[in-house]
Design a protein around this motif. Structure first.
Motif, PDB file in Angstrom:
ATOM      1  N   GLY A  29      37.707 -68.364   0.578  1.00  0.00           N
ATOM      2  CA  GLY A  29      37.690 -67.289  -0.404  1.00  0.00           C
ATOM      3  C   GLY A  29      37.771 -65.903   0.173  1.00  0.00           C
ATOM      4  O   GLY A  29      37.856 -64.914  -0.567  1.00  0.00           O
ATOM      5  N   ASN A  30      37.762 -65.785   1.489  1.00  0.00           N
ATOM      6  CA  ASN A  30      37.869 -64.487   2.146  1.00  0.00           C
ATOM      7  C   ASN A  30      39.244 -64.334   2.774  1.00  0.00           C
ATOM      8  O   ASN A  30      39.923 -65.321   3.084  1.00  0.00           O
ATOM      9  CB  ASN A  30      36.792 -64.334   3.214  1.00  0.00           C
ATOM     10  CG  ASN A  30      35.394 -64.437   2.642  1.00  0.00           C
ATOM     11  OD1 ASN A  30      35.114 -63.884   1.582  1.00  0.00           O
ATOM     12  ND2 ASN A  30      34.520 -65.157   3.332  1.00  0.00           N
ATOM     13  N   LEU A  31      39.631 -63.096   2.975  1.00  0.00           N
ATOM     14  CA  LEU A  31      40.897 -62.811   3.644  1.00  0.00           C
ATOM     15  C   LEU A  31      40.596 -62.429   5.082  1.00  0.00           C
ATOM     16  O   LEU A  31      39.885 -61.454   5.342  1.00  0.00           O
ATOM     17  CB  LEU A  31      41.627 -61.674   2.926  1.00  0.00           C
ATOM     18  CG  LEU A  31      43.058 -61.384   3.382  1.00  0.00           C
ATOM     19  CD1 LEU A  31      43.953 -62.593   3.167  1.00  0.00           C
ATOM     20  CD2 LEU A  31      43.622 -60.175   2.640  1.00  0.00           C
ATOM     21  N   ILE A  32      41.117 -63.218   6.018  1.00  0.00           N
ATOM     22  CA  ILE A  32      40.896 -62.970   7.444  1.00  0.00           C
ATOM     23  C   ILE A  32      42.149 -62.309   8.005  1.00  0.00           C
ATOM     24  O   ILE A  32      43.254 -62.856   7.899  1.00  0.00           O
ATOM     25  CB  ILE A  32      40.600 -64.274   8.195  1.00  0.00           C
ATOM     26  CG1 ILE A  32      39.470 -65.053   7.519  1.00  0.00           C
ATOM     27  CG2 ILE A  32      40.279 -63.977   9.653  1.00  0.00           C
ATOM     28  CD1 ILE A  32      38.147 -64.325   7.478  1.00  0.00           C
ATOM     29  N   ASN A  48      42.631 -56.041  18.246  1.00  0.00           N
ATOM     30  CA  ASN A  48      41.303 -55.929  18.848  1.00  0.00           C
ATOM     31  C   ASN A  48      40.257 -56.586  17.944  1.00  0.00           C
ATOM     32  O   ASN A  48      39.336 -55.944  17.458  1.00  0.00           O
ATOM     33  CB  ASN A  48      40.949 -54.462  19.097  1.00  0.00           C
ATOM     34  CG  ASN A  48      39.688 -54.308  19.935  1.00  0.00           C
ATOM     35  OD1 ASN A  48      39.323 -55.199  20.693  1.00  0.00           O
ATOM     36  ND2 ASN A  48      39.022 -53.174  19.785  1.00  0.00           N
ATOM     37  N   GLY A  49      40.423 -57.875  17.701  1.00  0.00           N
ATOM     38  CA  GLY A  49      39.455 -58.616  16.901  1.00  0.00           C
ATOM     39  C   GLY A  49      40.018 -59.002  15.544  1.00  0.00           C
ATOM     40  O   GLY A  49      41.230 -58.933  15.292  1.00  0.00           O
ATOM     41  N   VAL A  50      39.129 -59.439  14.664  1.00  0.00           N
ATOM     42  CA  VAL A  50      39.535 -59.836  13.316  1.00  0.00           C
ATOM     43  C   VAL A  50      38.714 -59.070  12.293  1.00  0.00           C
ATOM     44  O   VAL A  50      37.565 -58.688  12.541  1.00  0.00           O
ATOM     45  CB  VAL A  50      39.379 -61.352  13.082  1.00  0.00           C
ATOM     46  CG1 VAL A  50      40.308 -62.137  13.973  1.00  0.00           C
ATOM     47  CG2 VAL A  50      37.940 -61.804  13.273  1.00  0.00           C
ATOM     48  N   VAL A  51      39.310 -58.858  11.123  1.00  0.00           N
ATOM     49  CA  VAL A  51      38.648 -58.201  10.002  1.00  0.00           C
ATOM     50  C   VAL A  51      38.525 -59.216   8.881  1.00  0.00           C
ATOM     51  O   VAL A  51      39.507 -59.901   8.542  1.00  0.00           O
ATOM     52  CB  VAL A  51      39.444 -56.971   9.525  1.00  0.00           C
ATOM     53  CG1 VAL A  51      38.777 -56.351   8.305  1.00  0.00           C
ATOM     54  CG2 VAL A  51      39.572 -55.952  10.642  1.00  0.00           C
ATOM     55  N   GLN A  52      37.342 -59.331   8.290  1.00  0.00           N
ATOM     56  CA  GLN A  52      37.142 -60.216   7.146  1.00  0.00           C
ATOM     57  C   GLN A  52      36.999 -59.371   5.894  1.00  0.00           C
ATOM     58  O   GLN A  52      36.107 -58.530   5.795  1.00  0.00           O
ATOM     59  CB  GLN A  52      35.896 -61.080   7.338  1.00  0.00           C
ATOM     60  CG  GLN A  52      35.592 -61.967   6.134  1.00  0.00           C
ATOM     61  CD  GLN A  52      34.406 -62.868   6.360  1.00  0.00           C
ATOM     62  OE1 GLN A  52      34.453 -63.773   7.189  1.00  0.00           O
ATOM     63  NE2 GLN A  52      33.323 -62.626   5.640  1.00  0.00           N
ATOM     64  N   GLN A  97      34.479 -58.956  16.977  1.00  0.00           N
ATOM     65  CA  GLN A  97      35.121 -58.909  18.288  1.00  0.00           C
ATOM     66  C   GLN A  97      34.477 -59.889  19.266  1.00  0.00           C
ATOM     67  O   GLN A  97      34.867 -59.948  20.426  1.00  0.00           O
ATOM     68  CB  GLN A  97      35.055 -57.494  18.858  1.00  0.00           C
ATOM     69  CG  GLN A  97      35.862 -56.481  18.046  1.00  0.00           C
ATOM     70  CD  GLN A  97      35.722 -55.073  18.585  1.00  0.00           C
ATOM     71  OE1 GLN A  97      34.640 -54.684  19.011  1.00  0.00           O
ATOM     72  NE2 GLN A  97      36.806 -54.317  18.562  1.00  0.00           N
ATOM     73  N   LYS A  98      33.526 -60.679  18.778  1.00  0.00           N
ATOM     74  CA  LYS A  98      32.865 -61.660  19.634  1.00  0.00           C
ATOM     75  C   LYS A  98      33.670 -62.956  19.612  1.00  0.00           C
ATOM     76  O   LYS A  98      33.266 -63.978  19.059  1.00  0.00           O
ATOM     77  CB  LYS A  98      31.435 -61.904  19.164  1.00  0.00           C
ATOM     78  CG  LYS A  98      30.562 -62.611  20.168  1.00  0.00           C
ATOM     79  CD  LYS A  98      29.136 -62.738  19.674  1.00  0.00           C
ATOM     80  CE  LYS A  98      28.274 -63.470  20.681  1.00  0.00           C
ATOM     81  NZ  LYS A  98      26.883 -63.635  20.203  1.00  0.00           N
TER      82      LYS A  98
END
Length: 712
Positions: A186-189, A194-198, A211-212
């Motif tokens: 249900g979330n947009l990844i 430089n990492g991922v945004v949810q 960023q982990k």
């Protein structure tokens, strides 16, 4: 309980022939299990570990294919002219009219959104129902979100939504260096450089940055079988239920580490496309027993040299067809460990094949003492004259070897028959393997004649050490570098240098073993003399916690995990063959102190050998984890984990532990049981390790009943 678990392994396909220099863009698989790739040189097929031009449909060969998707299990192609499929009788085709189309996505009832750098169009029933010109979006990913009944477009600097209700293009999120996106729970990844945004919530208005990760330069994110996958410039990884990651990098898993695309493959596999090829990561149900069967076949097929256990060197890195055998410094030790595994297997299953393998390995080891002119002195290895390749012994430098030859003569000595050479300079780790395996053989081999031969080996090797003032004495009359149990040598070390404790333990265990099987009093008397006059019992019973760094001592700069291997192979004889119950209790408590230190490694061999001495509990769950995570690919690939941002590093320490917990075996460099925390290193694929590394702990676990027979 040995119930089926999911075992992962990789099949790799490299570019070949006329497309060897192609750029790879995209990979997909359809309901027929076909795998096709879009490249700068047209459509490609994955076949027989090679990527080659797809010639199945001649019309496709003449089309300029830009992208590929799967809809209702069938391939859909985007060309410079249209969107089309060869399924459904070839009826589906839509001319899009876009200049330089880049990508597309499908919604319900063949609804199709197709985009170029400056325009997006929506088609329904083959007709255009909406279009929009835009600047600066630079679309990278399009997908259809069933929940909101909308198409989502991800560009370099933002995420946009086209809802079917009003057909408007709205920006949901503004960012920078965005590379890919996927829907997950249900979330947009959204992947970035430089990492991922949810993005979450009804309007995807809430956002969190992570960023982990094993690596933060994300190239692709995909949801496959309800699992979240990431591609990066340093490999692929999958989010686990516990919030950690399964990391797939290096040539163990991928053709190269720069991931271009990820897709669902046939039979629940995952396809990872990289710059130089395709890797299919398979997930199959397997028991630990089936894994042992797999490795047993490899052991017999590629890792038996004159009956000895051998690694397979590869003339061409990674190519098993170019494999060849040669000696090592520890052929006796590695063979003893395979032999022990087969003895455990025979004891558990009574399979004749296990007995035959054990007897063959025994005869190969037996020859190690037969071929030398010194009574009871075991060679490191043997080879036909002129074919020996080990230039030096025990890992010493070539400079050391040259000096040794000048002072002591050649490491390789000509046998009496003038046809063979045997390798000298035998060390204490070889003796550990011999006494360990021969004691098991004398207990578990079914034939008395063969058991007597094992007892004979124990006797002559013990006699050699005793007759030579507690040294292994080589052909030149000199003690070898590491075969030294003489009190003057052993007690020259401070009490917190591991060699003092280890060598005292080894020689007492050897003497106890010799007495146990021969009942010759000279061995017990010799042991008591070492204990009472020279403090060997005190040395051996000193807790492992005292071992540490001692300034000025070369053998004390770090914990030697090869010493652990020698120690644990020795503890069954050290504890079980004790001269009295009081001594046995002391020996067991000392062994337990060492095992407690080693528990964090989760090494099943240490745990099961500890169980042989009466240890309980033995961390059976951790042992099973180690066996399940042991890689199916035994080629020595170069592996690096030093860049990972998902692991917690600890300060440099005496035990050479890098992270807060040991990595699974399939994510770190392959090594034998003396590797412990070795996470980086390896080679360019120039050898295949012998599978006894898995077989010994598995069958030891079965023998001590820490692992059940396979369960349906």
């Amino acid at each position: 309980m040995d119930k089926p678990y999911i075992q992962d392994f990789a099949e790799k396909y490299e570019l070949g022939g006329v497309v060897s220099d192609a750029s790879l863009w995209q990979v997909r698989s359809d309901r027929n299990k076909a795998i096709k790739l879009v490249s700068s040189k047209g459509l490609l097929n994955a076949y027989d570990n090679t990527l080659l031009p797809d010639l199945h449909y001649r019309p496709l060969s003449d089309m300029k294919i830009k992208a590929l998707e799967v809809y209702d299990g069938q391939f859909i192609y985007l060309t410079d002219k249209s969107i089309l499929s060869n399924a459904w009788g070839g009826k589906y085709e839509v001319e899009h009219g876009l200049d330089k189309p880049a990508l597309f996505a499908m919604g319900p009832n063949f609804m199709t959104l197709v985009a170029s750098a400056d325009e997006v169009k929506l088609f329904q029933n083959g007709k255009r129902v909406w279009n929009k010109q835009y600047n600066g979006v630079n679309p990278k990913t399009i997908l259809f979100d069933e929940k909101s009944n909308a198409f989502l477009i991800q560009g370099t600097h933002g995420v946009y939504r086209v809802t079917m209700a009003d057909l408007e293009l709205r920006k949901l999120y503004e960012g920078s260096d965005l590379t890919s996106m996927t829907m997950y729970k249900g979330n947009l990844i959204v992947g970035t450089g430089n990492g991922v945004v949810q993005l979450s919530g009804e309007s995807f208005s809430k956002n969190e940055t992570d960023q982990k990760l094993p690596w933060t330069e994300i190239t692709v994110v995909k949801t496959i079988n309800d699992e979240l996958w990431f591609g990066s410039t340093k490999g692929a990884f999958k989010l686990r239920d516990d919030g950690k990651y399964d990391y797939y990098a290096s040539k163990r898993w991928l053709v190269d580490d720069y991931v271009v695309d990820i897709a669902q493959g046939p039979d629940n596999s995952v396809l990872v496309l990289t710059k130089e090829g395709l890797s299919q990561i398979n997930f199959v149900e397997m028991t630990l027993s089936e894994k042992a069967d797999y490795f047993q076949e490899i052991q017999r097929l590629r890792h038996i040299r004159y009956g000895l256990t051998a690694n397979l060197s590869l003339k061409t890195p990674g190519d098993l067809a170019t494999g060849y055998y040669h000696d090592t410094d520890n052929d006796g030790l590695w063979t003893s460990m395979y032999l022990a595994g087969e003895l455990f297997r025979y004891a558990v299953t009574k399979e004749e094949d296990a007995k035959h393998n054990a007897y063959e390995a025994f005869e190969a080891m037996e020859r190690l003492t037969d071929i030398t002119p010194m009574h009871g002195f075991p060679a490191r290895s043997y080879e036909r004259d002129g074919y020996e390749v080990g230039l030096h012994a025990n890992g010493f430098s070539e400079e050391w070897y040259k000096k040794h030859v000048e002072e002591h003569g050649r490491v390789w000595q000509l046998a009496d028959d003038k046809k063979w050479r045997w390798k000298s300079t035998t060390s204490s780790d070889e003796s550990c393997g011999h006494f360990f395996a021969y004691a098991l053989f004398a207990e578990l081999a079914p034939d008395q004649e063969w058991r007597d031969r094992a007892v004979h080996q124990i006797k002559i090797q013990m006699d050699h050490i005793m007759d030579n003032n507690w040294y292994l004495v080589d052909w030149n009359g000199q003690p070898t570098a590491w075969g030294r149990w003489n009190p003057k040598y052993v007690n020259s070390f401070p009490i917190n240098v591991g060699d003092r404790r280890l060598n005292s333990t080894l020689i007492l265990s050897f003497l106890q073993t010799a007495y146990h099987f021969t009942k010759d009093e000279k061995y017990r008397k010799a042991a008591h003399k070492l204990m009472k006059k020279h403090g060997y019992d005190e040395n051996a019973n000193r807790s492992a916690t005292v071992i540490g760094y001692v300034e000025g001592e070369d053998l004390s700069d770090k914990w030697n995990h090869s010493d652990d291997e020698m120690y644990f192979l020795t503890i069954p004889g050290f504890v079980n063959y004790s001269f009295s119950e009081e001594q046995k209790t002391k020996h067991f408590e000392t062994v337990k102190s060492h095992w407690e230190i080693e528990r964090s490694e989760k090494n099943p061999l240490w745990n099961y050998l500890f169980a042989l001495t009466g240890g309980n509990p033995i961390d059976s769950g951790a042992s099973a984890w180690w066996l399940r995570e042991f890689p199916m690919d035994l080629i020595d690939w170069k592996i690096d984990n030093s860049h990972r941002k998902d692991l917690i590093k600890i300060a440099p320490n005496f035990r050479s532990q890098t992270y807060t917990e040991v990595l699974p075996g399939d994510e770190r460099v392959l090594h034998k049981h003396n590797g412990a925390y070795r996470n980086d290193g390896g080679s360019n694929g120039n050898r295949e390790y012998a599978p006894y590394i898995y077989l010994l702990p598995y069958w030891a676990g079965r023998y001590v009943e820490a692992i059940s027979a396979p369960s349906p």
